[in-house]
Design an enzyme around this catalytic site. Structure first.
Site, PDB file in Angstrom:
ATOM      1  N   TYR A 173       0.793  -1.545  -0.321  1.00 43.39           N
ATOM      2  CA  TYR A 173       0.250   0.180  -0.218  1.00 43.39           C
ATOM      3  C   TYR A 173       0.750   1.462  -0.363  1.00 43.39           C
ATOM      4  CZ  TYR A 173      -4.333  -2.972   0.362  1.00 43.39           C
ATOM      5  OH  TYR A 173      -5.718  -3.449  -0.213  1.00 43.39           O
ATOM      6  N   LYS A 199       1.560 -15.509   1.091  1.00 46.83           N
ATOM      7  CA  LYS A 199       0.449 -15.049   1.529  1.00 46.83           C
ATOM      8  C   LYS A 199      -0.008 -15.061  -0.348  1.00 46.83           C
ATOM      9  CE  LYS A 199      -2.183 -10.488   0.188  1.00 46.83           C
ATOM     10  NZ  LYS A 199      -2.625  -8.791   0.063  1.00 46.83           N
ATOM     11  N   ASP A 202      -3.013 -15.101  -3.645  1.00 51.58           N
ATOM     12  CA  ASP A 202      -4.023 -13.581  -4.218  1.00 51.58           C
ATOM     13  C   ASP A 202      -4.538 -15.018  -5.013  1.00 51.58           C
ATOM     14  OD1 ASP A 202      -5.950 -11.336  -3.996  1.00 51.58           O
ATOM     15  OD2 ASP A 202      -3.553 -10.987  -3.527  1.00 51.58           O
ATOM     16  N   CYS A 250      -6.582 -14.957  -0.050  1.00 58.68           N
ATOM     17  CA  CYS A 250      -7.063 -13.526  -0.816  1.00 58.68           C
ATOM     18  C   CYS A 250      -7.372 -14.026  -1.849  1.00 58.68           C
ATOM     19  CB  CYS A 250      -5.938 -12.185  -1.271  1.00 58.68           C
ATOM     20  SG  CYS A 250      -6.775 -10.629  -0.624  1.00 58.68           S
ATOM     21  N   ARG A 273      -7.736 -13.504   4.255  1.00 60.42           N
ATOM     22  CA  ARG A 273      -9.009 -11.722   3.765  1.00 60.42           C
ATOM     23  C   ARG A 273     -10.102 -12.008   4.056  1.00 60.42           C
ATOM     24  NH1 ARG A 273      -8.151  -7.931   0.314  1.00 60.42           N
ATOM     25  NH2 ARG A 273      -5.588  -7.460   1.387  1.00 60.42           N
ATOM     26  N   ASP A 330     -10.199  -4.934  -1.464  1.00 63.77           N
ATOM     27  CA  ASP A 330      -9.063  -3.982  -0.621  1.00 63.77           C
ATOM     28  C   ASP A 330      -9.595  -2.837   0.093  1.00 63.77           C
ATOM     29  OD1 ASP A 330      -6.917  -5.919  -1.598  1.00 63.77           O
ATOM     30  OD2 ASP A 330      -6.062  -4.647  -2.873  1.00 63.77           O
TER      31      ASP A 330
END
Length: 447
Positions: free
Chosen positions: A147, A284, A286, A327, A342, A346
């Site tokens: 981010y 992670k 995704d 995620c 998640r 987002d």
């Protein structure tokens, strides 16, 4: 072909007080409770319908729809009712609710089990507990590059923040390198020009007593990647015989790796074995929705079986001690596969998403769905509400930090740490220190 919807129940409701919980298909699909007069959040274009919702699951106007779960509080004092998939890891029917003349009519396109409770979150939690999933391990604390730097992250950015963690004395267990280190989606072991050595970064992280983490989107393939050019037979096919279209993101069309193909499966396993050998033990993974898209696969396996087997392949490659965060994943088919998940779209430095689509990045949609899925925390996995951003440029950073803290789930900082002001440093430290880290090693696997 989709199955037809058939009637399940007719329930009298107080249309002024009743509320219905829609469970979305995957991490980014809006999920939560609505009043009967509300308009539920829906995709705003065909691309987001593929990338963030259940493909082929278009909902008629005036209807509520849950994927594998739908709960109704009639609002008249009678029990809350929950309709759920009997075997959610194998089949996830859609449940639909319409209202007319003071009654709610519920229908489904697959098998149904019904449960009752006193309120929506309570009955959802009781249903989750009934699946008897092993309690998740405590989550480590994390710093993530995404981010602040997005895909422009460099190796030097990682090293700068690694030093800043020591300078600011932040209790960060894992340093996670996010999207941007790799040449292309699918070419996971080929570095972009901004990175010199994955193993070297992992060594530097571990030398400071922290764990090395890394991001992948294991089921996605860029059509311009070396993998797609060299192994087109490794891609899931569409009904037209060409590569299955998995939507568009990063300015690229997306294809899907067919993990039922033995050579493709071995390639993906070798990617993760290589990362483990280089010192990474936090992963992670995704954009996992891609692995559960309907298409033509090498073995003819159905989509949900192929998805769960693909995640099993990754778990076997990384080992039982590595930490696995999902995620963009189909929620119910993922039960029992992940340490953390998640549970929302987002977040973003801004509150409202583009075009009002609550599957898109923004603090408001992340809060809405994160709150709506709080019942999953500690029952299926550790909930990941998405990263803390505490730098001054972030809109309503105080409110976002309060949401992250209230979830009690995974806490991951995602700022350039030297950009934090006094409030940002103090808040980041407080949230990281508040995490239950009993049983979590700084370097190595969880105990």
């Amino acid at each position: 072909m989709p199955h037809p919807f058939t009637p399940v129940a007719v329930v009298p409701v107080d249309v002024r007080k009743a509320r219905v919980h829609e469970e979305g298909w995957q991490s980014w699909s809006p999920s939560g409770a609505y009043a009967l007069r509300d308009e539920p959040y829906r995709p705003t274009n065909a691309n987001w319908a593929t990338v963030c919702y259940r493909p082929g699951g278009t909902v008629p106007a005036g209807a509520f729809q849950g994927e594998g779960l739908l709960a109704l509080d009639p609002g008249d004092g009678s029990p809350v009712r929950l309709w759920a998939a009997p075997e959610p890891c194998k089949e996830v029917p859609s449940f639909r609710l319409t209202v007319g003349d003071g009654v709610a009519e519920i229908s489904a396109d697959g098998p149904v089990k019904e449960f009752t409770g006193t309120d929506i979150q309570e009955v959802l939690g009781e249903w989750a507990s009934s699946l008897a999933v092993e309690a998740p391990r405590p989550a480590p604390t994390v710093w993530c590059s995404w981010y602040e730097y997005f895909t422009a992250v460099t190796e030097d950015d990682i090293h700068e923040n690694l030093r800043a963690m020591d300078t600011l004395d932040l209790p960060i267990d894992v340093v996670q390198i996010d999207d941007g280190y790799q040449k292309a989606l699918g070419d996971w072991l080929t570095l972009s020009g901004r990175f010199r050595s994955r193993a070297g970064i992992a060594d530097a992280i571990r030398a400071r007593g922290r764990r090395a983490g890394i991001w992948t989107a294991p089921f996605l393939v860029d059509p311009a990647s070396d993998l797609a050019a060299e192994h087109p037979d490794w891609l899931v096919r569409g009904t037209d015989g060409g590569p299955l279209h998995a939507g568009r993101n990063w300015g690229h069309d997306l294809c899907v790796l067919d993990t039922t193909h033995p050579e493709a499966a071995e390639y993906l396993a070798s990617v993760f074995r290589t990362l483990v050998a280089e010192g990474y033990d936090y992963f992670k993974v995704d954009f996992l929705y891609a692995g559960a898209l309907e298409g033509v696969r090498h073995t003819g396996a159905d989509a949900l079986t192929a998805y769960r087997d693909g995640i099993g392949l990754i778990r076997e490659a990384i080992g039982a001690d590595a930490y696995l965060l999902g995620c963009g994943a189909p929620i119910l088919p993922s039960v029992g596969l992940f340490d953390a998940m998640r549970v929302s779209p987002d977040t973003a430095p801004h509150r409202r998403p583009e075009a009002g689509d609550f599957s898109q990045p923004g603090q408001d949609p992340a809060e809405f769905t994160g709150v709506g899925r709080q019942w999953q925390h500690g029952r299926f996995w550790v909930n990941d509400p998405d990263c803390l951003m505490a730098r001054p440029a972030v809109e309503t950073r105080e409110r976002w930090a309060a949401h992250v803290e209230a979830t009690g789930g995974l806490v991951a900082s995602s700022d350039r740490l030297l950009s934090l002001d006094q409030w940002g440093v103090a808040t980041t430290r407080r949230l990281l220190e508040g995490v239950d880290r009993v049983g979590v090693d700084r370097v190595g696997g969880d105990r």
